[in-house]
Scaffold this active site. Structure first.
Site, PDB file in Angstrom:
ATOM      1  N   LYS A 146       0.865  -1.190   0.000  1.00  0.00           N
ATOM      2  CA  LYS A 146       0.000   0.000   0.000  1.00  0.00           C
ATOM      3  C   LYS A 146       0.893   1.227   0.000  1.00  0.00           C
ATOM      4  CE  LYS A 146      -4.435   0.982   0.272  1.00  0.00           C
ATOM      5  NZ  LYS A 146      -5.608   0.137  -0.108  1.00  0.00           N
ATOM      6  N   ASP A 191      -7.148   4.100  -4.493  1.00  0.00           N
ATOM      7  CA  ASP A 191      -7.779   3.973  -3.169  1.00  0.00           C
ATOM      8  C   ASP A 191      -8.411   5.347  -2.911  1.00  0.00           C
ATOM      9  OD1 ASP A 191      -7.841   1.998  -0.716  1.00  0.00           O
ATOM     10  OD2 ASP A 191      -7.450   3.948   0.172  1.00  0.00           O
TER      11      ASP A 191
HETATM   12  P1  NDP Z   1     -13.014   7.633  -2.775  1.00  0.00           P
HETATM   13  O1  NDP Z   1     -11.968   8.634  -2.604  1.00  0.00           O
HETATM   14  O2  NDP Z   1     -13.577   7.380  -4.116  1.00  0.00           O
HETATM   15  O3  NDP Z   1     -14.224   7.939  -1.789  1.00  0.00           O
HETATM   16  C1  NDP Z   1     -14.014   8.014  -0.415  1.00  0.00           C
HETATM   17  C2  NDP Z   1     -15.304   8.434   0.246  1.00  0.00           C
HETATM   18  O4  NDP Z   1     -15.169   8.291   1.646  1.00  0.00           O
HETATM   19  C3  NDP Z   1     -15.643   9.888  -0.013  1.00  0.00           C
HETATM   20  O5  NDP Z   1     -17.021  10.044   0.016  1.00  0.00           O
HETATM   21  C4  NDP Z   1     -14.963  10.568   1.173  1.00  0.00           C
HETATM   22  O6  NDP Z   1     -15.508  11.817   1.528  1.00  0.00           O
HETATM   23  C5  NDP Z   1     -15.226   9.573   2.267  1.00  0.00           C
HETATM   24  N1  NDP Z   1     -14.168   9.706   3.278  1.00  0.00           N
HETATM   25  C6  NDP Z   1     -12.837   9.643   3.080  1.00  0.00           C
HETATM   26  N2  NDP Z   1     -12.175   9.865   4.216  1.00  0.00           N
HETATM   27  C7  NDP Z   1     -13.115  10.075   5.126  1.00  0.00           C
HETATM   28  C8  NDP Z   1     -13.064  10.349   6.504  1.00  0.00           C
HETATM   29  N3  NDP Z   1     -11.897  10.468   7.149  1.00  0.00           N
HETATM   30  N4  NDP Z   1     -14.243  10.483   7.162  1.00  0.00           N
HETATM   31  C9  NDP Z   1     -15.439  10.358   6.511  1.00  0.00           C
HETATM   32  N5  NDP Z   1     -15.539  10.120   5.195  1.00  0.00           N
HETATM   33  C10 NDP Z   1     -14.398   9.956   4.529  1.00  0.00           C
HETATM   34  O7  NDP Z   1     -12.423   6.259  -2.153  1.00  0.00           O
HETATM   35  P2  NDP Z   1     -12.925   4.780  -2.369  1.00  0.00           P
HETATM   36  O8  NDP Z   1     -14.396   4.746  -2.535  1.00  0.00           O
HETATM   37  O9  NDP Z   1     -12.067   4.162  -3.374  1.00  0.00           O
HETATM   38  O10 NDP Z   1     -12.524   4.125  -0.969  1.00  0.00           O
HETATM   39  C11 NDP Z   1     -13.429   4.022   0.121  1.00  0.00           C
HETATM   40  C12 NDP Z   1     -12.971   2.923   1.062  1.00  0.00           C
HETATM   41  O11 NDP Z   1     -12.925   1.680   0.355  1.00  0.00           O
HETATM   42  C13 NDP Z   1     -11.582   3.087   1.664  1.00  0.00           C
HETATM   43  O12 NDP Z   1     -11.575   2.518   2.949  1.00  0.00           O
HETATM   44  C14 NDP Z   1     -10.704   2.232   0.740  1.00  0.00           C
HETATM   45  O13 NDP Z   1      -9.525   1.827   1.378  1.00  0.00           O
HETATM   46  C15 NDP Z   1     -11.642   1.078   0.474  1.00  0.00           C
HETATM   47  N6  NDP Z   1     -11.369   0.277  -0.701  1.00  0.00           N
HETATM   48  C16 NDP Z   1     -11.268   0.837  -1.941  1.00  0.00           C
HETATM   49  C17 NDP Z   1     -11.060   0.048  -3.043  1.00  0.00           C
HETATM   50  C18 NDP Z   1     -11.019   0.595  -4.425  1.00  0.00           C
HETATM   51  O14 NDP Z   1     -10.899  -0.203  -5.361  1.00  0.00           O
HETATM   52  N7  NDP Z   1     -11.137   1.896  -4.632  1.00  0.00           N
HETATM   53  C19 NDP Z   1     -10.874  -1.402  -2.912  1.00  0.00           C
HETATM   54  C20 NDP Z   1     -11.081  -1.897  -1.580  1.00  0.00           C
HETATM   55  C21 NDP Z   1     -11.295  -1.075  -0.531  1.00  0.00           C
HETATM   56  P3  NDP Z   1     -14.649  13.167   1.297  1.00  0.00           P
HETATM   57  O15 NDP Z   1     -14.859  13.486  -0.144  1.00  0.00           O
HETATM   58  O16 NDP Z   1     -15.265  14.126   2.220  1.00  0.00           O
HETATM   59  O17 NDP Z   1     -13.226  12.868   1.637  1.00  0.00           O
HETATM   60  O1  2IT Z   2      -7.910  -1.721  -0.626  1.00  0.00           O
HETATM   61  C1  2IT Z   2      -7.875  -2.211  -1.775  1.00  0.00           C
HETATM   62  O2  2IT Z   2      -8.033  -3.418  -1.958  1.00  0.00           O
HETATM   63  C2  2IT Z   2      -7.658  -1.319  -2.899  1.00  0.00           C
HETATM   64  N1  2IT Z   2      -7.570  -0.119  -2.705  1.00  0.00           N
HETATM   65  C3  2IT Z   2      -7.498  -1.878  -4.277  1.00  0.00           C
HETATM   66  C4  2IT Z   2      -6.090  -2.314  -4.513  1.00  0.00           C
HETATM   67  C5  2IT Z   2      -5.759  -2.750  -5.920  1.00  0.00           C
HETATM   68  O3  2IT Z   2      -4.588  -3.060  -6.129  1.00  0.00           O
HETATM   69  O4  2IT Z   2      -6.631  -2.774  -6.788  1.00  0.00           O
END
Ligand code: NDP
Ligand code: 2IT
Length: 486
Positions: free
Chosen positions: A163, A203
């Site tokens: 990461k 992420d």
């Molecule tokens: P994005 O940046 O697309 O969206 C994140 C969302 O979460 C936004 O709405 C953001 O709001 C909110 N957020 C972020 N930080 C905070 C915080 N400290 N408190 C409250 N809300 C918060 O990210 P993703 O959707 O990609 O990721 C969301 C989660 O999913 C994370 O935990 C990530 O690690 C996990 N994840 C993502 C994957 C991927 O493929 N993208 C895969 C697996 C897991 P704001 O705009 O206000 O920051």
């Molecule tokens: O938390 C996760 O699994 C991710 N942000 C996706 C990682 C990836 O390599 O696609």
């Protein structure tokens, strides 16, 4: 000469005396803790990590959750502890930390921190996302890289865990600023990654735009066109369904959990947090399966729509967030029958829902919120985010014996399709959406089966945390054993 020999004899006797004393102490310690030689003592391992790596609470939290559930299985394998496998698995292989310098639109020079944690590559190249958010620090990325190792193992694909990220926040920055930052970040990161070494992806704060800018810079630096990043645009090696994969996968996993109770998503009201990539496509799949998303959120607050978030309303959210990069509170200007609750409020206290999908960030659902969910009749919680539930919240779910899946199991769809993107890049082919979606579904159902296999308790309750941790751990552990002490 005689004096010297006498001295040596005394010394060796003295040494033997010390060894004897140490041995006695060891024996009495084993007696009091009932540990056999070559048993892991989870509490002690954790205390050691806390002492050696202080001020990294999220990392400690993630390690504690895993150790607590794998201890029994680990101790059935004395060969693991003989080679101190547990510390070698908890401490990352390598950590890169660097300064990123870039110029903002006013011509001022800004600095941010950049990191890449290469946690474990026993089963494949390091693989995991990049997070750009002001809250990013070493401890948060270490927790994410640790979790990623187990998650990637569960996918059945050959990927190790890693990461990275930066405390740079793309929010409020122009496209040009984001591009300059991504280029500066890759200038440092580029020398540590490669398609067979370490393959980053998106992420929080890193989506298609950021991946594109980083890919462009890597290509320029190395004069090489390779699948070094996943989540790329479709025109240059990206996979169909990668943007949808995490959210879709989470709901496929939810569906598999509900099926064990003879239940389904159809007709269920769903509380969703976040409004980013994961939340959007989780909402989309909920809608496709006949469920009703009721809420979405960002770090400022959440919206609750009493009439449900329909397809048309979700399209509006996607445009608002992905094109205009707006805030979720703008939803109520467009749909005034909905309400917005600000001040960083979370959606978990809203009544009338049966399902919760935390899809925003770590520790966003605490014990109090978990109690409210259970009291309000929620029957299933599937994590789309990484570690969104606090340890207290997990206890509440498990004591109430509701369906609860940890992120490393239910959000593994994203990295799975990243793995499929790597396969497509290697064979220089692109698969259809149907092919990729079918593989994603198979992987999610397979992870679910493994959780049931390793996590079913005597009374039939499935402890998905234990199931995911044991299944993920065993594969990595066996690979590490086979590869010797490296
Ligand atoms: P994005 O940046 O697309 O969206 C994140 C969302 O979460 C936004 O709405 C953001 O709001 C909110 N957020 C972020 N930080 C905070 C915080 N400290 N408190 C409250 N809300 C918060 O990210 P993703 O959707 O990609 O990721 C969301 C989660 O999913 C994370 O935990 C990530 O690690 C996990 N994840 C993502 C994957 C991927 O493929 N993208 C895969 C697996 C897991 P704001 O705009 O206000 O920051
Ligand atoms: O938390 C996760 O699994 C991710 N942000 C996706 C990682 C990836 O390599 O696609």
């Amino acid at each position: 000469m005689l004096d010297f020999l006498q001295e040596l004899w005394k010394k060796s006797n003295f040494a033997a005396e010390i060894t004897k004393r140490e041995l006695k102490l060891k024996i009495s310690t084993y007696k009091t803790t009932t540990l056999k030689p070559f048993d892991m003592d989870a509490k002690k391992v954790l205390e050691d990590l806390k002492r050696r790596f202080p001020n990294e609470p999220e990392y400690h939290q993630a390690v504690e959750e895993v150790l607590g559930t794998i201890e029994e299985e680990y101790n059935k394998h004395p060969e693991f502890d003989k080679v101190n496998l547990i510390e070698r698995l908890c401490i990352p292989d390598r950590v890169y930390q660097f300064r990123v310098t870039w110029m903002d639109d006013k011509g001022q020079i800004q600095t941010n921190m950049g990191y890449r944690i290469q946690h474990n590559n026993a089963i494949g190249p390091y693989k995991g996302g990049i997070r750009f958010h002001s809250s990013v620090n070493l401890g948060i990325l270490k927790f994410l890289a640790f979790e990623q190792t187990f998650k990637n193992s569960l996918t059945t694909l050959p990927m190790g865990g890693g990461k990275g990220g930066s405390d740079f926040s793309p929010r409020g920055k122009s496209n040009a600023e984001v591009m300059r930052f991504c280029q500066a970040f890759m200038l440092e990161l580029g020398r540590h990654i490669g398609p067979d070494i370490d393959v980053p992806a998106g992420d929080i704060g890193v989506g298609g735009r950021e991946v594109g800018y980083m890919f462009g810079m890597y290509k320029k630096l190395t004069r090489e066109y390779s699948g070094v990043l996943t989540g790329k645009g479709l025109e240059f090696g990206g996979s169909l369904i990668r943007p949808e994969a995490t959210g879709y996968g989470t709901v496929y996993f939810l569906r598999a959990m509900l099926k064990t109770k003879g239940d389904e998503v159809k007709g269920k009201k769903v509380l969703i947090s976040g409004a980013g990539n994961v939340a959007q496509y989780a909402a989309e799949k909920v809608l496709q399966l006949g469920g009703i998303p009721m809420t979405m959120s960002d770090s400022n607050g959440y919206i609750y729509d009493p009439d449900g978030i329909t397809r048309e309303k979700l399209d509006y959210i996607m445009e608002l967030k992905n094109v205009y990069r707006g805030r979720i509170k703008e939803y109520v200007d467009k749909y005034p029958t909905a309400k917005y609750v600000g001040d960083g409020a979370k959606p978990w206290f809203e009544k009338g829902a049966q399902i919760a999908l935390p899809c925003a960030t770590q520790n966003e659902l605490n014990e109090e919120a978990a109690k409210a969910l259970v009291a309000n009749g929620v029957i299933a919680v599937a994590e789309g985010a990484n570690m969104p539930s606090t340890p207290g919240a997990i206890r509440v779910f498990q004591e109430a014996k509701i369906l609860y899946s940890p992120g490393k199991a239910s959000n593994a769809g994203g990295v799975s399709v990243s793995g499929l993107e790597m396969s497509q890049n290697s064979e220089r082919l692109s698969w259809t959406s149907e092919e990729v979606d079918a593989k994603l579904l198979w992987i999610m159902e397979n992870i679910h089966e493994n959780c049931v296999k390793y996590g079913t308790e005597a009374d039939g309750y499935v402890n998905y945390v234990k199931g995911a941790n044991v299944a993920g751990f065993m594969k990595v552990a066996k690979a590490m054993m086979a590869q010797g002490i490296v």
